[in-house]
Design an enzyme around this catalytic site. Structure first.
Site, short mmCIF file in Angstrom:
data_model
loop_
_atom_site.label_atom_id
_atom_site.label_comp_id
_atom_site.label_asym_id
_atom_site.label_seq_id
_atom_site.Cartn_x
_atom_site.Cartn_y
_atom_site.Cartn_z
N SER A 19 0.81 -1.22 0.00
CA SER A 19 0.00 0.00 0.00
C SER A 19 0.85 1.27 0.00
CB SER A 19 -0.93 0.00 1.21
OG SER A 19 -1.79 -1.12 1.19
N HIS A 47 1.00 4.38 4.56
CA HIS A 47 0.31 5.06 3.46
C HIS A 47 0.81 6.49 3.28
CE1 HIS A 47 -3.46 2.24 3.63
NE2 HIS A 47 -2.32 1.59 3.45
#
Length: 297
Positions: A197, A244
């Site tokens: 991610s 992230h």
């Protein structure tokens, strides 16, 4: 410094020689003219324009059935990254040890009783964790982790790989993933995380930055980013927001360096920008490791 157009000021934004209305910062490595993504054809080094590719093809015997006009281009780096993630996922299914030996953590007690992590000298975790995903463990929803990330890589990867070239694309992907791991290490060294991610968020940021520069519609990527950030920070989710945000920051920073550098400095920045980001991440890890009691430093 000279300009491509005698009447244009030195501060004018370069545009594609075949599509004058499209801004671009990429030059054909053969004729040195500016070219937009539609005119780029992958070359041994960088990209060439359609005319140079066709001109070069005249002097080369073409195998029967070979595609013409640059049609043989393939996003090989994107495919390779997807393949590595799938292979790693199969390894996770085969053995839980595969996961805890390679996941990202600063320092933690492993299931076998050993202490491991980046602070223990296992720096490879900064990289290997980005190829792992949530292990099924009987939970049918767990597979959505790898499915979404691979879908995102499949959709965003090829156009970015074509715009940036394979080397710059790979550098951005890896450094964005490492950036997410480093931010987790700095803010939560006892935490643990797996997933591509961070690198994917880096690609989202890069697509947004390059899209703005080249006039490509960015509304869809903005929507995807907003939705993912909402999910990331939603209460009750077991998501590493540090990964992230770290990937988002590094990907956007590198893309901005690639996109907004003056053409005369582009070749230098192609090497210097990833090197500077990698050095900054390295120094951050060294400083953080030195601050953890009992670490290898």
């Amino acid at each position: 410094m000279t300009s491509d157009s005698p009447s244009a000021p030195e501060t004018s934004v370069p545009s594609c020689y075949r599509h004058p209305g499209r801004e671009t910062y990429v030059r054909c490595t053969r004729c040195d003219r500016f070219i937009c993504p539609d005119c780029m054809r992958e070359a041994a080094v960088g990209h060439q324009c359609v005319e140079c590719v066709n001109e070069g093809a005249k002097s080369v015997r073409r195998p029967s059935g070979a595609p013409r006009g640059g049609g043989d281009w393939r996003p090989t780096v994107t495919f390779a990254l997807i393949g590595l993630c799938v292979v790693a996922f199969l390894g996770e299914i085969a053995s839980s040890r595969f996961v805890y030996e390679l996941l990202m953590t600063g320092v933690a007690v492993m299931p076998d009783g050993s202490v491991g992590g980046v602070a223990e000298g296992q720096w490879y975790r900064l990289v290997t964790s980005m190829f792992l995903h949530e292990r099924p463990n009987g939970d049918a929803l767990a597979i959505t982790h790898i499915l979404f990330n691979m879908w995102a890589l499949w959709v965003v990867g090829p156009p970015l790989e074509r715009m940036l070239g394979r080397v710059r694309f790979l550098a951005l992907y890896l450094l964005a993933g490492i950036g997410g791991s480093v931010l987790l290490y700095v803010l939560d060294p006892g935490g643990a995380a797996v997933g591509a991610s961070g690198a994917i968020f880096g690609l989202f940021a890069a697509f947004f930055v390059l899209g703005l520069k080249l006039g490509i519609p960015v509304q869809p990527i903005v929507l995807v980013l907003v939705l993912n950030l909402v999910i990331t920070f939603a209460p009750g989710t077991n998501i590493s927001w540090q990964g992230h945000i770290g990937g988002l920051a590094v990907g956007g920073l590198l893309a901005a360096a690639y996109a907004y550098t003056p053409p005369r400095l582009q070749r230098m920045v192609n090497v210097a920008a990833p090197a500077v980001v990698a050095l900054a991440l390295l120094l951050t890890v060294v400083v953080k490791t030195a601050a953890i009691p009992g670490s290898v430093l």
